[in-house]
Design a protein around this motif. Structure first.
Motif, mmCIF file in Angstrom:
data_model
loop_
_atom_site.group_PDB
_atom_site.id
_atom_site.type_symbol
_atom_site.label_atom_id
_atom_site.label_comp_id
_atom_site.label_asym_id
_atom_site.label_seq_id
_atom_site.Cartn_x
_atom_site.Cartn_y
_atom_site.Cartn_z
ATOM 1 N N LEU A 119 47.141 52.065 44.215
ATOM 2 C CA LEU A 119 46.586 53.026 43.335
ATOM 3 C C LEU A 119 45.543 53.890 43.644
ATOM 4 O O LEU A 119 45.120 54.870 43.446
ATOM 5 C CB LEU A 119 46.809 52.890 41.661
ATOM 6 N N TYR A 152 47.482 47.655 33.907
ATOM 7 C CA TYR A 152 48.687 47.262 34.053
ATOM 8 C C TYR A 152 48.666 45.729 34.118
ATOM 9 O O TYR A 152 49.785 45.016 34.177
ATOM 10 C CB TYR A 152 49.515 47.595 35.575
ATOM 11 N N CYS A 153 47.494 45.237 34.188
ATOM 12 C CA CYS A 153 47.237 43.649 34.256
ATOM 13 C C CYS A 153 47.731 43.024 33.065
ATOM 14 O O CYS A 153 47.446 43.199 31.909
ATOM 15 C CB CYS A 153 45.855 43.202 34.846
ATOM 16 N N VAL A 185 54.206 42.671 44.017
ATOM 17 C CA VAL A 185 53.999 43.913 43.469
ATOM 18 C C VAL A 185 52.499 44.118 44.229
ATOM 19 O O VAL A 185 51.669 43.499 44.048
ATOM 20 C CB VAL A 185 53.408 43.775 41.946
ATOM 21 N N SER A 211 49.646 46.916 44.837
ATOM 22 C CA SER A 211 49.161 48.062 43.971
ATOM 23 C C SER A 211 48.149 49.058 44.822
ATOM 24 O O SER A 211 47.294 48.591 45.750
ATOM 25 C CB SER A 211 48.102 47.546 42.967
ATOM 26 N N LEU A 221 53.074 50.135 43.812
ATOM 27 C CA LEU A 221 52.552 50.944 42.745
ATOM 28 C C LEU A 221 51.732 52.272 43.572
ATOM 29 O O LEU A 221 50.672 51.735 44.222
ATOM 30 C CB LEU A 221 51.622 50.192 41.619
ATOM 31 N N GLY A 222 52.046 53.187 43.575
ATOM 32 C CA GLY A 222 51.455 54.352 44.075
ATOM 33 C C GLY A 222 52.305 54.685 45.499
ATOM 34 O O GLY A 222 52.610 54.010 46.236
ATOM 35 N N GLU A 267 44.728 50.336 37.584
ATOM 36 C CA GLU A 267 45.388 49.006 37.857
ATOM 37 C C GLU A 267 45.069 47.772 36.960
ATOM 38 O O GLU A 267 45.999 47.121 36.533
ATOM 39 C CB GLU A 267 44.819 48.416 39.221
ATOM 40 N N THR A 296 40.980 51.667 39.967
ATOM 41 C CA THR A 296 40.898 50.115 39.335
ATOM 42 C C THR A 296 41.107 50.112 37.878
ATOM 43 O O THR A 296 41.618 49.233 37.317
ATOM 44 C CB THR A 296 39.856 49.273 39.636
ATOM 45 N N PHE A 319 56.262 51.591 34.585
ATOM 46 C CA PHE A 319 55.902 50.133 35.138
ATOM 47 C C PHE A 319 56.334 49.136 34.568
ATOM 48 O O PHE A 319 56.834 48.020 34.978
ATOM 49 C CB PHE A 319 54.065 50.124 34.932
ATOM 50 N N GLY A 351 49.512 54.569 49.697
ATOM 51 C CA GLY A 351 50.922 54.257 49.627
ATOM 52 C C GLY A 351 51.874 54.778 50.514
ATOM 53 O O GLY A 351 52.886 54.079 50.819
#
Length: 92
Positions: free
Chosen positions: A82, A91-92, A78, A80, A8-9, A88, A85, A66, A14
Motif C-alpha cells: 500500500l 488493517y492489523c 498477505v 502489503s 494489498l495494493g 496498513e 503505513t 479487506f 503492487g
C-alpha cells in the motif's frame, strides 16, 4: 501444496509485484523451486472499475473489502504494498 496470496495494493509497486509473481509462477515454475504452487487469491484495490495494467490470473479476484480476505481461511500469505503505513496499521 498451493500457497494462496493476497496482495494489498495494486499501484506502481503492487502492479510490479503482481506482474513478477505471475511471470515467475508461469515461466520459471515456482513450484519446482519452492515445492509450492503460487496462487494469487485476492488483490485489494480502491476502485474496482479502474483500468489495470496487470492481467490477473483466472483464479484471483479484485476486491475493495479487506474483511473478505481475512475471512478466507485458504489465504496463506498477505503482502502489503500500500505504501501508507497509516492504512496498513488500520488493517492489523
Amino acid at each position: 501444496m498451493t500457497t494462496r496470496i493476497a496482495f494489498l495494493g495494486a499501484g506502481v509497486v503492487g502492479n510490479a509485484a503482481l506482474s513478477l509473481a505471475c511471470h515467475y509462477n508461469s515461466r520459471l515454475h515456482l513450484e519446482k523451486v519452492s515445492g509450492d504452487d503460487l496462487e494469487i487469491a485476492y488483490v485489494l484495490v480502491q476502485d474496482l472499475d479502474k483500468e489495470r495494467e496487470f492481467i490477473l490470473l483466472s483464479e484471483g479476484r479484485l476486491t475493495t473489502n479487506f474483511d473478505e480476505i481475512l475471512a478466507d481461511p485458504s489465504v496463506n500469505v498477505v503482502v502489503s504494498l500500500l505504501g501508507d503505513t497509516t492504512i496498513e496499521f488500520e488493517y492489523c
